[in-house]
Design a protein around this motif. Structure first.
Motif, PDB file in Angstrom:
ATOM      1  N   ALA A 289      -8.928   0.398 -11.031  1.00 35.39           N
ATOM      2  CA  ALA A 289      -7.608   0.443 -11.991  1.00 35.39           C
ATOM      3  C   ALA A 289      -8.235   0.130 -13.460  1.00 35.39           C
ATOM      4  O   ALA A 289      -7.536   0.650 -14.221  1.00 35.39           O
ATOM      5  CB  ALA A 289      -6.395  -0.397 -11.419  1.00 35.39           C
TER       6      ALA A 289
ATOM      7  N   ILE B 143     -17.386  -1.169  -5.114  1.00 32.61           N
ATOM      8  CA  ILE B 143     -17.061  -2.300  -4.159  1.00 32.61           C
ATOM      9  C   ILE B 143     -17.479  -3.711  -4.708  1.00 32.61           C
ATOM     10  O   ILE B 143     -16.510  -4.435  -4.639  1.00 32.61           O
ATOM     11  CB  ILE B 143     -17.497  -1.897  -2.847  1.00 32.61           C
TER      12      ILE B 143
ATOM     13  N   TYR C  27     -29.111   9.399   1.851  1.00 34.75           N
ATOM     14  CA  TYR C  27     -29.385   8.233   2.237  1.00 34.75           C
ATOM     15  C   TYR C  27     -28.663   8.151   3.645  1.00 34.75           C
ATOM     16  O   TYR C  27     -27.724   8.846   3.888  1.00 34.75           O
ATOM     17  CB  TYR C  27     -29.383   7.334   1.252  1.00 34.75           C
TER      18      TYR C  27
ATOM     19  N   ILE D 266     -21.233   4.146   1.801  1.00 34.68           N
ATOM     20  CA  ILE D 266     -21.052   3.184   0.917  1.00 34.68           C
ATOM     21  C   ILE D 266     -22.687   2.346   0.791  1.00 34.68           C
ATOM     22  O   ILE D 266     -22.931   1.762   1.964  1.00 34.68           O
ATOM     23  CB  ILE D 266     -20.255   2.044   1.157  1.00 34.68           C
ATOM     24  N   VAL D 267     -23.374   2.390  -0.224  1.00 31.40           N
ATOM     25  CA  VAL D 267     -24.769   1.751  -0.220  1.00 31.40           C
ATOM     26  C   VAL D 267     -23.974   0.208  -0.697  1.00 31.40           C
ATOM     27  O   VAL D 267     -23.289  -0.140  -1.483  1.00 31.40           O
ATOM     28  CB  VAL D 267     -25.465   2.134  -1.232  1.00 31.40           C
TER      29      VAL D 267
ATOM     30  N   ALA E  69      -4.257  -3.290  -7.882  1.00 33.48           N
ATOM     31  CA  ALA E  69      -5.678  -3.021  -7.474  1.00 33.48           C
ATOM     32  C   ALA E  69      -5.247  -1.357  -6.812  1.00 33.48           C
ATOM     33  O   ALA E  69      -5.804  -1.255  -5.562  1.00 33.48           O
ATOM     34  CB  ALA E  69      -6.004  -3.966  -6.351  1.00 33.48           C
TER      35      ALA E  69
ATOM     36  N   VAL F 116     -15.128  -4.606  -7.679  1.00 34.05           N
ATOM     37  CA  VAL F 116     -13.826  -4.882  -7.255  1.00 34.05           C
ATOM     38  C   VAL F 116     -13.771  -6.350  -6.706  1.00 34.05           C
ATOM     39  O   VAL F 116     -12.816  -7.028  -6.831  1.00 34.05           O
ATOM     40  CB  VAL F 116     -13.093  -3.863  -6.561  1.00 34.05           C
TER      41      VAL F 116
ATOM     42  N   GLU G  68       4.999   2.435  -2.455  1.00 34.89           N
ATOM     43  CA  GLU G  68       4.486   2.971  -3.425  1.00 34.89           C
ATOM     44  C   GLU G  68       4.988   2.278  -4.869  1.00 34.89           C
ATOM     45  O   GLU G  68       6.352   2.389  -4.949  1.00 34.89           O
ATOM     46  CB  GLU G  68       4.691   4.436  -3.776  1.00 34.89           C
ATOM     47  N   PHE G  69       4.249   1.494  -5.373  1.00 34.42           N
ATOM     48  CA  PHE G  69       4.343   1.041  -6.736  1.00 34.42           C
ATOM     49  C   PHE G  69       4.940   1.866  -7.697  1.00 34.42           C
ATOM     50  O   PHE G  69       4.248   3.066  -8.089  1.00 34.42           O
ATOM     51  CB  PHE G  69       3.196   0.090  -7.354  1.00 34.42           C
TER      52      PHE G  69
ATOM     53  N   GLU H 244       0.779  -1.066   0.124  1.00 40.38           N
ATOM     54  CA  GLU H 244      -0.084  -0.013  -0.078  1.00 40.38           C
ATOM     55  C   GLU H 244       0.947   1.250  -0.087  1.00 40.38           C
ATOM     56  O   GLU H 244       1.742   1.484   1.025  1.00 40.38           O
ATOM     57  CB  GLU H 244      -0.936   0.168   1.161  1.00 40.38           C
TER      58      GLU H 244
HETATM   59  C1  LIG Z   1     -16.610   9.501  -2.242  1.00 39.20           C
HETATM   60  C2  LIG Z   1     -16.653   8.191  -2.756  1.00 39.20           C
HETATM   61  C3  LIG Z   1     -18.024   7.318  -2.580  1.00 39.20           C
HETATM   62  C4  LIG Z   1     -18.022   6.139  -3.010  1.00 39.20           C
HETATM   63  N1  LIG Z   1     -19.376   5.387  -2.555  1.00 39.20           N
HETATM   64  C5  LIG Z   1     -19.318   4.174  -3.166  1.00 39.20           C
HETATM   65  C6  LIG Z   1     -20.445   3.405  -2.810  1.00 39.20           C
HETATM   66  O1  LIG Z   1     -21.691   3.799  -2.188  1.00 39.20           O
HETATM   67  N2  LIG Z   1     -20.359   1.933  -3.192  1.00 39.20           N
HETATM   68  C7  LIG Z   1     -19.752   1.626  -4.002  1.00 39.20           C
HETATM   69  O2  LIG Z   1     -19.717   0.344  -4.121  1.00 39.20           O
HETATM   70  N3  LIG Z   1     -18.446   2.045  -4.160  1.00 39.20           N
HETATM   71  C8  LIG Z   1     -18.224   3.498  -3.855  1.00 39.20           C
HETATM   72  N4  LIG Z   1     -17.099   4.071  -4.039  1.00 39.20           N
HETATM   73  C9  LIG Z   1     -16.188   3.608  -5.032  1.00 39.20           C
HETATM   74  C10 LIG Z   1     -15.331   2.721  -4.271  1.00 39.20           C
HETATM   75  O3  LIG Z   1     -14.753   3.043  -3.179  1.00 39.20           O
HETATM   76  C11 LIG Z   1     -14.388   2.079  -5.303  1.00 39.20           C
HETATM   77  O4  LIG Z   1     -15.019   1.628  -6.682  1.00 39.20           O
HETATM   78  C12 LIG Z   1     -13.507   1.143  -4.720  1.00 39.20           C
HETATM   79  O5  LIG Z   1     -12.966   1.463  -3.586  1.00 39.20           O
HETATM   80  C13 LIG Z   1     -12.536   0.501  -5.576  1.00 39.20           C
HETATM   81  O6  LIG Z   1     -11.692  -0.367  -4.862  1.00 39.20           O
HETATM   82  P1  LIG Z   1     -10.030  -0.334  -5.622  1.00 39.20           P
HETATM   83  O7  LIG Z   1      -9.301  -1.652  -4.722  1.00 39.20           O
HETATM   84  O8  LIG Z   1     -10.235  -0.679  -7.166  1.00 39.20           O
HETATM   85  O9  LIG Z   1      -9.319   0.875  -5.222  1.00 39.20           O
HETATM   86  P2  LIG Z   1      -9.275   1.564  -4.026  1.00 39.20           P
HETATM   87  O10 LIG Z   1     -10.013   1.334  -3.016  1.00 39.20           O
HETATM   88  O11 LIG Z   1      -9.347   3.020  -4.428  1.00 39.20           O
HETATM   89  O12 LIG Z   1      -7.860   1.354  -3.508  1.00 39.20           O
HETATM   90  C14 LIG Z   1      -6.590   1.837  -4.025  1.00 39.20           C
HETATM   91  C15 LIG Z   1      -5.488   1.583  -3.125  1.00 39.20           C
HETATM   92  O13 LIG Z   1      -4.260   1.628  -3.740  1.00 39.20           O
HETATM   93  C16 LIG Z   1      -3.505   2.640  -3.141  1.00 39.20           C
HETATM   94  N5  LIG Z   1      -2.564   2.923  -4.075  1.00 39.20           N
HETATM   95  C17 LIG Z   1      -2.647   4.009  -5.200  1.00 39.20           C
HETATM   96  N6  LIG Z   1      -1.580   3.952  -5.900  1.00 39.20           N
HETATM   97  C18 LIG Z   1      -0.645   3.347  -5.568  1.00 39.20           C
HETATM   98  C19 LIG Z   1       0.677   2.965  -5.958  1.00 39.20           C
HETATM   99  N7  LIG Z   1       1.222   3.685  -6.818  1.00 39.20           N
HETATM  100  N8  LIG Z   1       1.493   1.927  -4.990  1.00 39.20           N
HETATM  101  C20 LIG Z   1       0.698   1.231  -4.241  1.00 39.20           C
HETATM  102  N9  LIG Z   1      -0.614   1.666  -3.518  1.00 39.20           N
HETATM  103  C21 LIG Z   1      -1.426   2.587  -4.422  1.00 39.20           C
HETATM  104  C22 LIG Z   1      -4.455   3.496  -2.721  1.00 39.20           C
HETATM  105  O14 LIG Z   1      -3.608   4.350  -1.569  1.00 39.20           O
HETATM  106  C23 LIG Z   1      -5.527   2.824  -2.156  1.00 39.20           C
HETATM  107  O15 LIG Z   1      -5.461   2.263  -0.907  1.00 39.20           O
HETATM  108  C24 LIG Z   1     -17.113   5.564  -3.678  1.00 39.20           C
HETATM  109  C25 LIG Z   1     -15.895   6.255  -3.861  1.00 39.20           C
HETATM  110  C26 LIG Z   1     -15.801   7.445  -3.395  1.00 39.20           C
HETATM  111  C27 LIG Z   1     -14.622   8.398  -3.610  1.00 39.20           C
END
Ligand SMILES: Cc1cc2nc3c(=O)[nH]c(=O)nc-3n(C[C@H](O)[C@H](O)[C@H](O)COP(=O)(O)OP(=O)(O)OC[C@H]3O[C@@H](n4cnc5c(N)ncnc54)[C@H](O)[C@@H]3O)c2cc1C
Length: 402
Positions: free
Chosen positions: A296, A308, A192, A34-35, A134, A311, A105-106, A21
Motif C-alpha cells: 500500500a 514480504i 527457481y 516466494i523466495v 495493509a 511488509v 471491504e474498507f 479482509e
Molecule cells: C505473483 C507474485 C509473486 C510474488 N513473489 C514474491 C517473492 O518471491 N518474494 C516476496 O517477498 N514478495 C513477492 N511478492 C510480493 C508480495 O506478495 C507482496 O509484496 C506482499 O504480499 C505485500 O503484502 P501486503 O500486506 O502489503 O499486501 P497483500 O499481501 O497484497 O495483502 C493485501 C490484502 O488486503 C486485502 N484488501 C485489498 N483491498 C481491501 C479493502 N478495500 N478492504 C479490505 N481488504 C482489502 C486483499 O484482499 C489482501 O488480502 C509477489 C507478488 C506477486 C503478485
C-alpha cells in the motif's frame, strides 16, 4: 501478509486487534513462489512460529546459461523458496481466528480527537485508536487518504508460472533444485524451485517457478489486458481471462528466444499469467491515526523478492513505535521517519536492477549503467537477495562505473 503480521506484532505489545479482509472466502490457494530471506525467518520467530518451521524448498546454486542452455557462470548462494500459500498457512496457525473478519471491504475512515472509525462495504463500521492500512498494491486506504498518489508502469511485464516437477523428464529433473538465469537481449528470465501443489516440498512433488521479464509498451499492455470478450481490465487481468492469442504469442516467442530448460518448463505450465511491473512511492506513511504499510505504501519491482520482508518489517516498526499507544500520532510519525527512507531505498535499488529490461536506451551512459546490472555476476549477486540493505559500498561487480 501485512495485516496479519501487524496484528501479531501489535498483539505482543498488548493491543486489542481486529483484522478486516475484503475477500469473502479464506485466502488459500494463491500459488506464487516466494523466495525467502533470513529476515522473514526472524519475523516468523518474533510472532511465535519457530525459525525451524518447514518453510519450503532449499537450494544452493545459481547458474546463468546461454541461449543453448550451457552454463556460463555459477554462484553458491543457499536459499529457501516457499509459496504465498505455505507462508499464510504458517502464520494462520497463530492468528487469532475470532479477530479475523472476512467480507469486510474498507471504503473510508473518519478520525476525531479520540479515535478513528473505518467504514466497510457491508454497511458495518469499526472504531479504534489506530488503523493500519495493509490492503496491498491497489490500497483503498491509500486511495481514500492520499488520492493523488498513483503507481507508475515500468514498461515491462513479468510472465509467471509454476511447472510441476512430477512432469519433468530427462535432464529437466536435474535443474529443479537450481536457480537459473538467462538474458535474452533486453529481457530477463529466471527459474527457481518452489513448493508444489498443496505446499508439497518432497522431491518429485515440488515445482519450478518461472518469471520472464519482457518490455511491453503501453499499447501492447492494453492489448494484453483485454480478454477474449473484448473487455479491457485495469492494471492487471485475472489469469484465466488472459486472451488465448496473447498466451500463444508468448509461447511462440519462448520457442524462438529461450534456452531448452526454460522452453521445456514453459511447455509444462498450463496457466501462465503476467504481472505488469509498477513502481510506487507513497508521499506519506503516517496520516494522523492511520498508516500505510507494505505494498500500500511502496511497490517494489519483483527482482529482489522483497515484498514480504518489507511488509513484515513495516509491521514490526509500527508496533514498536506506537508502543502501548500513549501517543499514537507521534508513534506513527516515528514509524514514518524510519520506514519512508527505507521504502524509497528499496524502490530505487530495485529500479536499477530492472533498468536493463527495455528495447533501447536514451544514451550510451544510460546503457552502460543498466548493462552493469545485467552481467552474470551482478545478476546472480543481486537478484532475490537483500545484501544492499547492509553494505556501505557497492560490490566489485557494480563498482566499474559506480
Ligand atoms: C505473483 C507474485 C509473486 C510474488 N513473489 C514474491 C517473492 O518471491 N518474494 C516476496 O517477498 N514478495 C513477492 N511478492 C510480493 C508480495 O506478495 C507482496 O509484496 C506482499 O504480499 C505485500 O503484502 P501486503 O500486506 O502489503 O499486501 P497483500 O499481501 O497484497 O495483502 C493485501 C490484502 O488486503 C486485502 N484488501 C485489498 N483491498 C481491501 C479493502 N478495500 N478492504 C479490505 N481488504 C482489502 C486483499 O484482499 C489482501 O488480502 C509477489 C507478488 C506477486 C503478485
Amino acid at each position: 501478509m501485512g495485516g496479519v503480521f501487524s496484528a501479531l506484532y501489535l498483539q505482543r505489545q498488548g493491543w486489542d486487534v481486529e483484522i478486516f479482509e475484503r475477500s469473502s472466502v479464506p485466502l488459500v490457494g494463491r500459488g506464487a513462489g516466494i523466495v525467502t530471506h533470513p529476515e522473514l525467518r526472524q519475523a516468523l520467530a518474533d510472532v511465535g512460529r519457530s525459525a525451524e518451521t518447514d518453510l519450503g524448498v532449499s537450494f544452493d546454486w545459481r547458474i546463468t546459461v546461454d541461449r543453448d542452455g550451457k552454463e556460463i557462470a555459477r554462484l553458491k548462494r543457499p536459499q529457501i523458496s516457499t509459496s504465498w500459500n505455505r507462508l499464510f498457512e504458517i502464520v494462520n496457525e497463530v492468528l487469532p481466528k475470532e479477530r479475523y473478519h472476512l467480507g469486510k471491504e474498507f471504503l473510508r475512515c473518519e478520525e476525531d480527537a479520540d479515535g478513528i472509525t473505518a467504514y466497510f462495504g457491508d454497511g458495518t463500521q469499526a472504531r479504534g485508536d489506530l488503523l493500519v492500512g495493509a490492503d496491498g498494491f491497489r490500497s483503498q486506504v491509500r486511495a481514500h487518504l492520499l488520492p493523488e498518489a498513483q503507481p507508475v508502469y515500468a514498461g515491462y511485464v513479468g510472465w509467471r508460472g509454476l511447472a510441476d516437477e512430477a512432469r519433468f523428464s530427462g535432464a529437466m529433473r536435474d535443474i529443479v533444485e537450481t536457480f537459473i538465469f538467462h538474458l535474452p537481449p533486453g529481457e530477463q528470465i529466471i527459474g527457481y524451485p518452489a513448493a508444489g501443489q498443496n505446499n508439497d516440498i518432497r522431491p518429485g512433488h515440488r515445482s519450478w517457478n518461472i518469471v520472464w521479464y519482457r518490455p511491453t509498451d503501453a499499447a501492447k499492455l492494453k492489448r494484453f489486458l483485454t480478454d477474449d470478450t473484448g473487455r479491457e481490465h485495469a492494471i492487471s487481468i485475472p489469469p484465466p481471462l488472459i486472451s488465448r492469442e496473447v498466451i500463444a504469442e508468448m509461447r511462440a516467442d519462448a520457442e524462438r528466444l529461450l534456452p531448452p530448460q526454460f522452453r521445456a518448463a514453459i511447455d509444462l505450465i498450463d496457466q501462465p499469467f503476467f504481472q505488469p511491473i509498477y513502481d510506487f512511492e507513497t508521499p506519506a506513511m503516517a496520516i494522523g491515526r492511520a498508516c500505510l504499510i507494505g505494498d500500500a505504501a511502496f511497490v517494489v519491482r519483483p527482482h529482489v523478492g522483497a515484498g514480504i520482508v518489507k511488509v513484515v518489517q513495516d509491521a514490526e516498526t509500527v508496533a514498536r513505535c506506537v508502543g502501548k499507544g500513549e501517543d499514537v500520532v507521534a508513534g506513527l510519525k516515528a514509524f514514518e521517519a524510519e520506514r519512508l527512507p527505507m521504502g524509497r531505498g528499496f524502490v530505487d535499488h530495485v529500479r536499477k536492477l530492472g533498468s536493463y529490461i527495455r528495447p533501447s536506451f536514451a544514451s550510451e551512459a544510460e546503457r552502460r549503467e543498466a548493462m552493469m546490472y545485467a552481467a552474470p555476476d551482478a545478476l546472480m549477486g543481486e537478484t532475490a537477495v537483500l545484501d544492499f540493505l547492509y553494505r556501505d559500498e557497492p560490490p566489485p561487480y557494480l563498482r566499474a562505473s559506480a
